[in-house]
Enzyme design. Sequence first.
Site, PDB file in Angstrom:
ATOM      1  N   ILE A 121       0.829  -1.221   0.000  1.00 60.90           N
ATOM      2  CA  ILE A 121       0.000   0.000   0.000  1.00 60.90           C
ATOM      3  C   ILE A 121       0.855   1.259   0.000  1.00 60.90           C
ATOM      4  O   ILE A 121       0.338   2.372  -0.018  1.00 60.90           O
ATOM      5  CB  ILE A 121      -0.968   0.028   1.205  1.00 60.90           C
ATOM      6  N   GLY A 122       2.168   1.100   0.026  1.00 54.09           N
ATOM      7  CA  GLY A 122       3.060   2.259   0.010  1.00 54.09           C
ATOM      8  C   GLY A 122       4.481   1.834  -0.288  1.00 54.09           C
ATOM      9  O   GLY A 122       4.906   0.738   0.078  1.00 54.09           O
ATOM     10  N   GLY A 124       8.503   3.744  -0.760  1.00 56.49           N
ATOM     11  CA  GLY A 124       9.297   4.966  -0.782  1.00 56.49           C
ATOM     12  C   GLY A 124      10.730   4.693  -0.388  1.00 56.49           C
ATOM     13  O   GLY A 124      11.160   3.538  -0.291  1.00 56.49           O
ATOM     14  N   GLY A 125      11.475   5.779  -0.157  1.00 54.11           N
ATOM     15  CA  GLY A 125      12.877   5.650   0.195  1.00 54.11           C
ATOM     16  C   GLY A 125      13.091   4.949   1.524  1.00 54.11           C
ATOM     17  O   GLY A 125      14.133   4.327   1.749  1.00 54.11           O
ATOM     18  N   PHE A 126      12.081   5.025   2.412  1.00 56.80           N
ATOM     19  CA  PHE A 126      12.199   4.419   3.742  1.00 56.80           C
ATOM     20  C   PHE A 126      12.023   2.911   3.693  1.00 56.80           C
ATOM     21  O   PHE A 126      12.502   2.182   4.547  1.00 56.80           O
ATOM     22  CB  PHE A 126      11.134   5.009   4.674  1.00 56.80           C
ATOM     23  N   GLY A 127      11.271   2.408   2.707  1.00 59.06           N
ATOM     24  CA  GLY A 127      10.950   0.990   2.645  1.00 59.06           C
ATOM     25  C   GLY A 127       9.592   0.772   2.007  1.00 59.06           C
ATOM     26  O   GLY A 127       9.075   1.630   1.289  1.00 59.06           O
ATOM     27  N   VAL A 129       5.463  -0.516   2.555  1.00 56.35           N
ATOM     28  CA  VAL A 129       4.381  -0.691   3.535  1.00 56.35           C
ATOM     29  C   VAL A 129       3.388  -1.702   2.993  1.00 56.35           C
ATOM     30  O   VAL A 129       2.923  -1.590   1.858  1.00 56.35           O
ATOM     31  CB  VAL A 129       3.665   0.641   3.835  1.00 56.35           C
ATOM     32  N   LYS A 143       5.316  -1.656   8.000  1.00 57.39           N
ATOM     33  CA  LYS A 143       6.390  -1.012   7.243  1.00 57.39           C
ATOM     34  C   LYS A 143       7.674  -1.828   7.371  1.00 57.39           C
ATOM     35  O   LYS A 143       8.180  -2.039   8.483  1.00 57.39           O
ATOM     36  CB  LYS A 143       6.621   0.404   7.768  1.00 57.39           C
ATOM     37  N   ASP A 246       9.948  16.086   8.347  1.00 55.33           N
ATOM     38  CA  ASP A 246       9.585  15.556   7.028  1.00 55.33           C
ATOM     39  C   ASP A 246       8.070  15.586   6.853  1.00 55.33           C
ATOM     40  O   ASP A 246       7.461  14.625   6.383  1.00 55.33           O
ATOM     41  CB  ASP A 246      10.125  14.135   6.860  1.00 55.33           C
TER      42      ASP A 246
END
Length: 416
Positions: A121-122, A124-127, A129, A143, A246
């Site tokens: 469902i997501g 990005g740079g963080f990982g 989800v 996440k 952020d």
Amino acid sequence: MATLSLNYVLLIAIPILVVLTLVITFLLVVLLKRKSKNSSSSSSSSNSTSSTSFRKSIIDKSQISNAIDIGYSPADVRSCIYAGGKLIYSAALKERKRGGQVFTYKELELATDGFSPENVIGNGGFGVVFRGTLRDGTEAAIKVLHREGKQGEREFRMEVDLLSRLHSCYLVALLGYCADQQHRLLVFEFLPNGSLQGHLHPAAPCKQHRRRAPLDWCTRLRIALDCARGLEFLHERMNPAVIHRDFKCSNILLDHNFSAKVSDFGMAKTASDKVNGQVMTRVLGTSGYVAPEYASTGRLTTKSDVYSYGVVLLELLTGRVPVDSTRPPGEHALVSWALPRLTNREKVMEMVDPTLQGQYSKKDLIQVAAIAAVCVQSEAEYRPLITDVVQSLIPLVKSQDSMSSRYHHQIVVPVS
């Protein structure tokens, strides 16, 4: 004569002996009482010591039992419960228990059907989800953090530490986490309407959100207020203040009622009490949302979050992204394009997101534009406190809610 003398001696001696006997008896009684009292006191002290020792033993066992239940190792237990060799009431255990459950990697793997791509469902740079269902049936957003370098580990620790202490209906709740060997995962409450970015700037439709209707004006105002309250909690209710660092559309999540919650605290910082709340740190953040003074000097304050909030407010007004290189020259950066227009009523009307189709209050629109204008000022000192933003938005939202309520309760009488 001798008999008289003896009688005289006895007459004197007998009373003296009686007095001496009484005195000696009295002294013996006093001594015995003191001895008895000391003995009782010693016994009481001994019992008290043994009682304290017994209670200490009970505290140890109960705290250790609680700690094991929530995932502490024996070493963690000793470091949490003991400080300098003295037993203390460990608030850390309560915080940990309240902050969330400790999951194993296997549990979260099962919850997401083996981290199936269909449950993403997501990204990005963080990982990545994933949507998952925990053993008790609770839906969760899981996440999976990237483990490249030390930054990922720092972000993981920051989120666990902060969200174990931060509890507000305007912040996404941490349900638990996993630190199983090399794996680092965070488990959050699941918010079914996804991120604000997905509604304002929809990409290609996905299975979870095939088609989303544009957000109406009333919903946008409520989202703006919810976000401001989330930042207000961080800036004003925490001591020292917490700077999100952020704050952006993709970190604003919406529940089933479209109430907004602030998420993603991996880059958050606590403000300093010593230097006017400033933090000197390396510049991190997302292009278009970073405050000018932070980008140029590395000086981070709560006013840096206010700038980012102002950018989100502009997105709610215009429907545009913060940086768009596909637009004509002069319109690439949302703030520099919007700022000269925000104080001109006619130009403000031209800026409005076309998907609103004119369904908004012009008076409220101008007020929101004025709030956005002061939030994105290049000089931090000219920006308002987030508390002032909250107070400015409350009457606008109340007005919209009352109008909506009147509209829904109108009785339509058919014309005969």
